[in-house]
Each structure stands twice: as C-alpha cells, then as structure tokens.
Motif scaffolding. Structure first.
Motif, short mmCIF file in Angstrom:
data_model
loop_
_atom_site.label_atom_id
_atom_site.label_comp_id
_atom_site.label_asym_id
_atom_site.label_seq_id
_atom_site.Cartn_x
_atom_site.Cartn_y
_atom_site.Cartn_z
N ALA A 140 0.87 -1.40 0.00
CA ALA A 140 0.17 0.10 -0.18
C ALA A 140 0.87 1.16 0.06
O ALA A 140 1.75 1.47 0.85
CB ALA A 140 -0.90 -0.19 1.24
N VAL A 141 0.76 2.12 -0.95
CA VAL A 141 1.66 3.44 -0.97
C VAL A 141 0.80 4.47 -0.71
O VAL A 141 -0.31 4.63 -1.48
CB VAL A 141 2.05 3.29 -2.45
N SER A 142 1.03 5.33 0.21
CA SER A 142 0.22 6.48 0.28
C SER A 142 0.91 7.78 -0.03
O SER A 142 2.33 7.72 -0.44
CB SER A 142 0.14 7.03 1.85
N ASP A 195 1.61 4.77 11.36
CA ASP A 195 0.12 4.77 11.73
C ASP A 195 -0.69 3.89 10.91
O ASP A 195 -1.34 2.95 10.99
CB ASP A 195 -0.43 6.34 11.65
N LEU A 196 -0.20 3.98 9.36
CA LEU A 196 -0.65 3.18 8.50
C LEU A 196 -0.24 1.50 8.73
O LEU A 196 -1.14 0.83 8.48
CB LEU A 196 -0.21 3.55 6.86
N LYS A 213 2.42 -4.29 3.51
CA LYS A 213 3.46 -3.55 3.20
C LYS A 213 3.33 -2.01 2.93
O LYS A 213 2.59 -1.70 1.89
CB LYS A 213 4.50 -4.24 2.61
N ILE A 214 3.96 -1.28 3.70
CA ILE A 214 3.80 0.19 3.41
C ILE A 214 4.87 0.92 2.94
O ILE A 214 5.87 0.77 3.27
CB ILE A 214 3.22 0.97 4.73
N ALA A 215 4.33 2.12 2.02
CA ALA A 215 5.47 2.87 1.62
C ALA A 215 4.76 4.43 1.35
O ALA A 215 3.50 4.26 1.27
CB ALA A 215 5.96 2.56 0.21
N LYS A 216 5.44 5.33 1.53
CA LYS A 216 5.13 6.68 1.37
C LYS A 216 5.91 7.12 0.19
O LYS A 216 7.25 7.22 0.34
CB LYS A 216 5.10 7.53 2.54
N GLY A 230 8.42 1.98 4.07
CA GLY A 230 8.26 1.40 5.47
C GLY A 230 9.09 0.36 6.05
O GLY A 230 9.49 -0.36 5.24
N THR A 231 8.61 -0.13 7.12
CA THR A 231 9.52 -1.15 7.82
C THR A 231 9.44 -2.73 7.25
O THR A 231 10.24 -3.43 7.50
CB THR A 231 9.26 -1.24 9.37
N ARG A 232 7.98 -3.10 6.57
CA ARG A 232 7.98 -4.13 6.16
C ARG A 232 8.33 -4.70 4.75
O ARG A 232 8.06 -5.60 4.35
CB ARG A 232 6.36 -4.61 6.31
N LEU A 233 8.92 -3.50 4.03
CA LEU A 233 9.05 -3.87 2.78
C LEU A 233 10.37 -4.60 2.36
O LEU A 233 11.32 -4.30 3.27
CB LEU A 233 9.45 -2.45 1.91
N SER A 234 10.38 -5.32 1.76
CA SER A 234 11.79 -6.30 1.41
C SER A 234 12.57 -5.42 0.40
O SER A 234 12.07 -4.71 -0.27
CB SER A 234 11.18 -7.66 0.88
#
Length: 275
Positions: A92-94, A103-104, A111-114, A133-137
C-alpha cells in the motif's frame, strides 16, 4: 502487474497518465476507484482498457499494489473500508505527506510505503520522494523504485524531511510559477510591455534555464556568476532580490511546516478514535 489507485483527483490522475505515457503500465494493468464515479469514467474514456472497481474493497482485492491518492481527512474512512480485505503480501502506497507510515502500519497488515509525487511527473521529470516502511523487502523497494524511475528521478528521504522536500519538489513548481507571473506582471505595469509578450518571455526563459541546469553544465550559483558581471544591471538586481526576497522564503517554509504539523495532528486524532 496490476496496480490500483484509490482516488483519481489531480495527483492520482497525474500518476496514471505518467505511467501510461512512459509505457510503464498499460491501461489494462490499472484499476481505479473514485468516490465521484464520473472522474474515473473520464479516465477510462481517455485510456480504454482501464478498469473501474465498484468500491475500495473490490479494488484492494484485485491489486497486489495499490495507491492511496486521497486527502488526509479521508484516510480514516478509507482505511475502515479496506482494512479487513488487505493482506500482508500487498503493498500500500500513500502519496499523502501528513499521514505517518507507522500509523498506516498499525491499521493495515500490508507492506507500507510513502511516495510523494510532483506535478513535474506529468512530463516524466522531477523528483518523486520515496519513504519506505519497515515491512518492505529489498525486492519490494526495487519494484517501487523502478516503477517511479520510469516517470521521475526517485529520491530516498527520511520521513522527518518529507515536508521540506515536498516544499522544494512538489510545491516548488507552483511557487516558482507565481514568482515568474509576478515578474511578468511587474514588467507590464512598469513599462506597458504587452502581457502576452511578457508571459512568453518568462516562459521561454524558464525553459532555457532548465536546459542550462540539466544539460548545460551550470549550477544555480555558477549561472548567476556567469550572467552577473560586477557593477552590471544583473548584479544590482540580484542584490535587491537577496535583500527583499530571501527572508520571504524563510517565512514560507515556516508557514508550510506549521500547516503540516496541524495536518499531522488532525490525522492522528482521527486515527485515535475507536476503530
């Protein structure tokens, strides 16, 4: 690859257009949802093959990567709608700067990215601001990086620098356009030069300036030194700009940061209400 876009407003539609123009995505690889369906239908008419989801839940169920191209105050509603339909293997990309990654990550298992885009991506130029984000490989990071490399020069930044980086990369085109328009208007008012000519002169000058900086070998400083000979008109003009305009940009940055802090707090307050 199928990619979803929740929100097809100004920036959402700019990204879709850029990815298609760059031939990075085909219309058939794009799924969109917009609260005002007519906006999505306009894009579908422009790019036959582009698909429209019935709602946000359907969109996230169909797309391994989806973009949240929505305003800060809309996040709580959208997250409530999709949270039970998002999986941990999705990205998911904000594109909304005051919504924090942490927060996301609390709201979504994905897996989050901005990634903050700019209007310059409409011409496949400028920087896109990447905050993983912290979960991205590493594979996830490369996927997103390569996606945006097709339409921009991605720049990896820290989340605490997103506001100032956005001021320069994303708000900057509007700020500079405003200054150029004021320069042209002043020329018209002081000399009666036809406004059409004044606007053409500053527009063409700006195009040439971009070329000098991008391929002409100049830096901002060396260009000023090249044009402004000691005692000349340009040097006197630069002295005036240093004295009068320099402080304005400090005020501008303080203003944008004050607004940004208020937006962050507003989003956090909406997230803290009972889920």
């Amino acid at each position: 690859m199928t990619i979803g876009f929740i929100g097809t407003g100004s920036m959402g539609s700019t990204l879709i257009q850029a990815f298609i123009d760059a031939k990075r995505l085909a219309p058939e690889e794009i799924v969109v949802y917009n609260r005002t369906r007519s906006k999505a239908e306009k894009l579908q008419k422009q790019y036959p093959g582009l698909r429209i989801a019935a709602n946000n839940r359907e969109l996230v169920q169909q797309t391994p990567i989806f973009f949240l191209c929505i305003k800060p105050h809309e996040f709580r509603t959208v997250l409530d709608e999709i949270k039970d339909h998002v999986h941990d293997d999705q990205i998911a990309v904000s594109i909304t700067s005051p919504v924090m990654i942490r927060d996301l990550e609390e709201w979504l298992p994905a897996k989050i990215a901005k990634i903050i885009p700019s209007i310059t991506q409409a011409v496949l130029s400028g920087n896109s601001l990447v905050i993983p984000g912290t979960r991205l490989s590493e594979t996830d990071r490369n996927t997103l990086w390569n996606l945006f490399a097709a339409i921009s020069r991605p720049l990896l930044i820290e989340e605490n620098h997103v506001r100032i980086a956005s001021d320069l990369a994303c708000c900057g085109p509007a700020f500079m356009a405003n200054l150029l328009e004021k320069l042209a208007d002043a020329a018209v008012e002081e000399t009666q030069l036809p406004r059409e000519q004044a606007l053409s002169l500053v527009t063409q000058m700006t195009e040439g300036l971009g070329g000098l900086l991008s391929v002409g070998g100049f830096t901002l400083q060396s260009l000023q030194e090249r044009v402004a000979v000691p005692g000349g008109i340009t040097r006197k003009g630069l002295d005036l700009l240093d004295a009068e305009i320099g402080p304005v940009f400090h005020d501008l940055i303080r203003l944008t940061h004050t607004k940004y802090a208020a937006d962050i707090q507003q989003v956090k307050s909406s997230f803290q209400t009972e889920k």
